[in-house]
Design a protein around this motif. Structure first.
Motif, PDB file in Angstrom:
ATOM      1  N   GLN A 165       0.510   0.849   4.549  1.00 37.99           N
ATOM      2  CA  GLN A 165       0.316   1.221   6.169  1.00 37.99           C
ATOM      3  C   GLN A 165       1.248   2.901   6.050  1.00 37.99           C
ATOM      4  O   GLN A 165       0.453   3.207   7.273  1.00 37.99           O
ATOM      5  N   GLU A 168      -2.422   4.793   5.847  1.00 37.38           N
ATOM      6  CA  GLU A 168      -2.818   4.377   7.304  1.00 37.38           C
ATOM      7  C   GLU A 168      -2.919   6.185   8.215  1.00 37.38           C
ATOM      8  O   GLU A 168      -3.030   5.930   8.462  1.00 37.38           O
ATOM      9  N   TRP A 169      -0.828   5.658   7.397  1.00 38.11           N
ATOM     10  CA  TRP A 169      -0.733   7.051   9.177  1.00 38.11           C
ATOM     11  C   TRP A 169      -0.769   7.936   8.343  1.00 38.11           C
ATOM     12  O   TRP A 169      -0.878   9.103   9.612  1.00 38.11           O
ATOM     13  N   HIS A 318       6.375   6.472  13.693  1.00 36.16           N
ATOM     14  CA  HIS A 318       5.753   5.103  13.389  1.00 36.16           C
ATOM     15  C   HIS A 318       4.499   4.854  14.019  1.00 36.16           C
ATOM     16  O   HIS A 318       3.668   5.154  14.933  1.00 36.16           O
ATOM     17  N   GLY A 319       3.668   5.306  13.264  1.00 35.45           N
ATOM     18  CA  GLY A 319       2.191   5.457  13.787  1.00 35.45           C
ATOM     19  C   GLY A 319       1.981   7.430  13.081  1.00 35.45           C
ATOM     20  O   GLY A 319       2.551   7.419  12.708  1.00 35.45           O
ATOM     21  N   PRO A 320       0.241   7.721  13.908  1.00 39.08           N
ATOM     22  CA  PRO A 320       0.279   8.302  13.404  1.00 39.08           C
ATOM     23  C   PRO A 320       0.718  10.080  13.229  1.00 39.08           C
ATOM     24  O   PRO A 320       0.983  10.888  12.611  1.00 39.08           O
TER      25      PRO A 320
END
Length: 382
Positions: A165, A168-169, A318-320
């Motif tokens: 994960q 991926e980010w 948390h995320g891009p």
């Protein structure tokens, strides 16, 4: 605020003291770290300093010493590694050799790639500063996505997500680093008359073996095991073994590593990252980039920005946005004069720090532009 102001002044002292050539980085880093520690801890400085001499420091120093010793021995086989990768084309090899060796998370690993790629760079007519930039930059393009790097593992733990994960980010950060390195390096490299032999890729076995073993045993043991195997397989004479460790135990290099880790401990214990997060709470994008950048610039160690800067900003990444945080940490580490890989590469090629920094800053500006465009695209135009 006193601690924060001291930190910023110390970072400026380390950077400009080193670039001015009036202070060696081993001295500026040691003096700067101790001044920061004295301001932050006063009478408790000794106790906090001692706490930095822990298992993590032993792990890093052991990895570094055996990596440098292995790199010293690889000089003799370096032409074969270069030959194998040159089978893909000499211009491609100029980027691929340091990038391939960069898959090994060895402290000071840029020394290994500098040794291996030097004959190719020499034939291409690169000057010492161009060699330093290209080897150093491409060696570190994987920081945000390769699972063997401690920063990726630390980020996974801090955010409570899987390693994949994190990848991926964070992958745009690695892409921006590659684009900047290729954009800056392409005008420097030329097609030269060199014929690569694919079978010479077998000479990569020490590096591939270290990478494979790193998944199952601690890195210091992995590098030490490969070093010993190399000595046995190639019947390395005693004089070469002694010479390899004489180089690896360079007091100047070891001083940079030790004081980088001591400084990181001071930053951790003083709560500096939390102070920065609170100060920049109203400027989320800037905080996401700048806090990892500041920690990376101060310590010059790839994984410290993940361990020290990411926890206080974890709700924001948390995320891009994690790609922006990794970009900040990456650029801070790459521009830090305390980064052991920069010190080692510069020493090997005999570079001029100011000229190397001109190249590094141009690449860094391109990375920042790409990061801003990505951030705006993802968060403002979705």
């Amino acid at each position: 605020m006193i601690i924060l102001a001291t930190f910023l002044l110390i970072v400026l002292f380390i950077v400009f003291g080193t670039l001015s050539r009036k202070l060696d980085v081993s001295i500026s880093l040691a003096v700067g770290a101790l001044i920061y520690g004295a301001v932050a801890f006063g009478a408790s400085l000794w106790k906090v300093s001692i706490s930095a001499f822990n298992e993590s420091m032993a792990y890093i120093l052991a990895s570094l010493i055996f990596a440098m010793a292995l790199g010293f021995l690889l000089k003799e086989k370096g032409y074969k590694i270069a030959s194998g990768l040159s089978a893909l084309g000499p211009r491609a090899a100029a980027f691929l050799i340091p990038a391939a060796i960069g898959l090994l998370p060895m402290p000071g690993g840029a020394y290994v790639s500098a040794v291996v790629v030097d004959p190719l760079y020499e034939k291409m007519g690169l000057d010492r500063n161009e060699k330093t930039f290209l080897n150093y930059w491409m060696r570190h393009i994987w920081i945000s996505i390769w699972p063997l790097f401690q920063g990726v593992l630390i980020t996974s733990a801090v955010l409570g997500v899987s390693v994949w994960q994190v990848v991926e980010w964070a992958w745009p950060a690695a892409l921006f680093a590659v684009v900047a390195g290729v954009a800056m390096g392409t005008p420097l490299v030329t097609n030269v008359a060199i014929v690569g032999r694919p079978r010479d890729l077998l000479a990569l076995w020490p590096l591939v073996t270290v990478a494979a073993l790193s998944f199952t045993i601690p890195l210091p043991l992995a590098v030490a095991s490969v070093y010993l195997t190399y000595v046995v397989v190639y019947k390395v004479p005693r004089v070469q073994i002694i010479a390899s460790f004489k180089y690896a135990l360079n007091p100047r290099i070891l001083s940079v590593i030790v004081f980088s880790l001591v400084f990181a401990q001071y930053i951790k214990e003083s709560g500096l990252s939390t102070q920065l997060a609170e100060l920049l709470s109203g400027y989320s994008a800037f905080a996401i980039f700048f806090i990892p950048f500041a920690v990376g610039l101060a310590t010059g160690i790839e994984f410290t920005f993940a361990g020290l800067a990411f926890p206080p900003i974890s709700p924001l990444i948390h995320g891009p946005a994690l790609a922006l945080a990794f970009t900040g940490g990456f650029l801070g580490v790459m521009l830090s004069p305390a980064h052991s890989c920069l010190v080692l590469t510069c020493e090997y090629y005999g570079c001029e720090s100011a000229r190397v920094y001109k190249l590094l800053l141009k690449a860094a500006v391109l990375v920042v532009v790409l990061s801003i465009a990505y951030y705006m695209l993802v968060f403002y135009y979705r």
